[in-house]
Design a protein around this motif. Structure first.
Motif, PDB file in Angstrom:
ATOM      1  N   ASN A  79      30.860  82.068  57.461  1.00  0.00           N
ATOM      2  CA  ASN A  79      30.388  81.164  58.311  1.00  0.00           C
ATOM      3  C   ASN A  79      30.732  80.002  57.590  1.00  0.00           C
ATOM      4  O   ASN A  79      32.154  79.191  57.361  1.00  0.00           O
ATOM      5  N   LYS A  80      30.430  80.032  56.032  1.00  0.00           N
ATOM      6  CA  LYS A  80      30.654  78.809  55.642  1.00  0.00           C
ATOM      7  C   LYS A  80      31.857  78.893  54.328  1.00  0.00           C
ATOM      8  O   LYS A  80      32.420  78.096  54.728  1.00  0.00           O
TER       9      LYS A  80
ATOM     10  N   ALA B 281      34.864  78.000  56.791  1.00  0.00           N
ATOM     11  CA  ALA B 281      35.018  76.289  57.505  1.00  0.00           C
ATOM     12  C   ALA B 281      35.339  75.753  55.962  1.00  0.00           C
ATOM     13  O   ALA B 281      36.025  74.564  56.222  1.00  0.00           O
TER      14      ALA B 281
END
Length: 331
Positions: A236-237, A240
């Protein structure tokens, strides 16, 4: 006549006892399966292990009783599980992942209980085997050694301009320490610099991932159990920031890694189960069997991840892929 009957009875008892000791297919055996952490690749190992045993005639619920426990990535719990199996006097212990294998080895080494491990990256460094692959006792199994150079070659094809590769790893998992060393030794050949970040627990991962993502062009993931258990956080990081994350096996690609050159852990489990069957049948002792390394490494890619990152996977990799995924599996 009475003497003949007595001799017959004694012989019958001896044969029965020998049959029980040798783990014959037609007699029930009990095994303990200890898994170090809960994630898809190790789950696949366990399923494959039971399938390999079934192919050799040992079927759960028929002639096979299975005691299973998961350490949830805790070393102390792994030791407790191993000691519990020994106290139950199981016929064989299957240890999934390096920390579990080390715990099982320590618990069973002064007993006659054989240990069969799987998903152990470096059995020699883990002190489970010698450099010639022979066992350090009544223990053997299979290694999930990473195809590091093939992975680096693949990353270079996918990211021709990349310079730095980040790797998160747990400092307490010697399998990861071994893999990091190999990556650093080979990276220069492919024009990469490895930037590694060691963590102590899963709680360290969010901050460590944030810091690492500021320094690298991509991340490649190991088979580190602590890190893999938190892989969705890293994905997820990275997503982004539009930074690709490469996996080390198929399950990691399913849930959001861009690609991997790795092995199939189900197949690794099947191979391990067949080794265990030889021990249970009395055909071989674990102490007589060298550990095995699965030879097949295949390319896996995820086109949904590639589209999100604006990356086109090279056609030669796609055409040779064992499996391609068109969506990101929820985790």
């Amino acid at each position: 006549m009475k003497k003949k009957i007595s001799v017959f009875i004694v012989l019958t008892l001896v044969i029965s006892l020998l049959a029980g000791c040798s783990g014959k297919k037609d007699g029930q055996v009990t095994i303990g399966i200890g898994q170090f952490a809960e994630h898809a690749s190790l789950d696949n190992c366990k399923d494959g292990f039971l399938a390999g045993l079934a192919e050799e005639g040992y079927k759960e619920g028929e002639n096979l009783k299975v005691s299973f426990d998961n350490a949830q990535a805790d070393g102390g719990t792994a030791a407790q599980i191993a000691n519990d199996f020994v106290s139950k006097k199981v016929d064989l212990i299957c240890a999934i992942a390096t920390p579990m294998a080390q715990s099982a080895y320590g618990a069973a080494k002064d007993t006659k209980i054989p240990v069969i491990f799987t998903a152990v990256t470096d059995p020699v460094l883990a002190e489970l085997a010698k450099a010639d692959k022979s066992p350090n006792g009544n223990i053997t199994g299979t290694s999930d050694k990473l195809p590091v150079e093939k992975q680096l070659e693949m990353i270079r094809k996918v990211l021709p301009d990349a310079k730095t590769i980040g790797i998160l790893y747990s400092t307490s998992e010697i399998n990861s320490v071994s893999a990091i060393k190999e990556y650093k030794a080979a990276a220069g050949t492919y024009g990469f610099e490895i930037v590694d970040s060691g963590i102590s627990t899963g709680a360290d991962i969010p901050l460590a991932a944030d810091n690492l993502l500021e320094k690298v062009d991509c991340i490649t993931n190991l088979t580190d159990n602590t890190v893999v258990s938190s892989l969705p956080v890293i994905l997820n990081k990275a997503a982004a920031k539009k930074i690709p994350v490469f996996g080390s096996e198929v399950e990691q690609v399913k849930i959001g890694c861009l690609a991997a050159v790795g092995l199939d852990y189900y197949d690794l489990g099947v191979q391990t189960g067949k080794m265990a069957a030889k021990v249970l049948k009395g055909e071989k002792k674990a102490s007589e069997m060298n550990f095995e390394v699965i030879e097949e490494a295949a390319f896996y890619g995820n086109t949904a991840v590639a589209d999100n990152l604006g990356i086109t996977l090279p056609e030669d990799l796609v055409s040779s892929a064992k499996e391609m995924f068109k969506e990101i599996e929820a985790k």
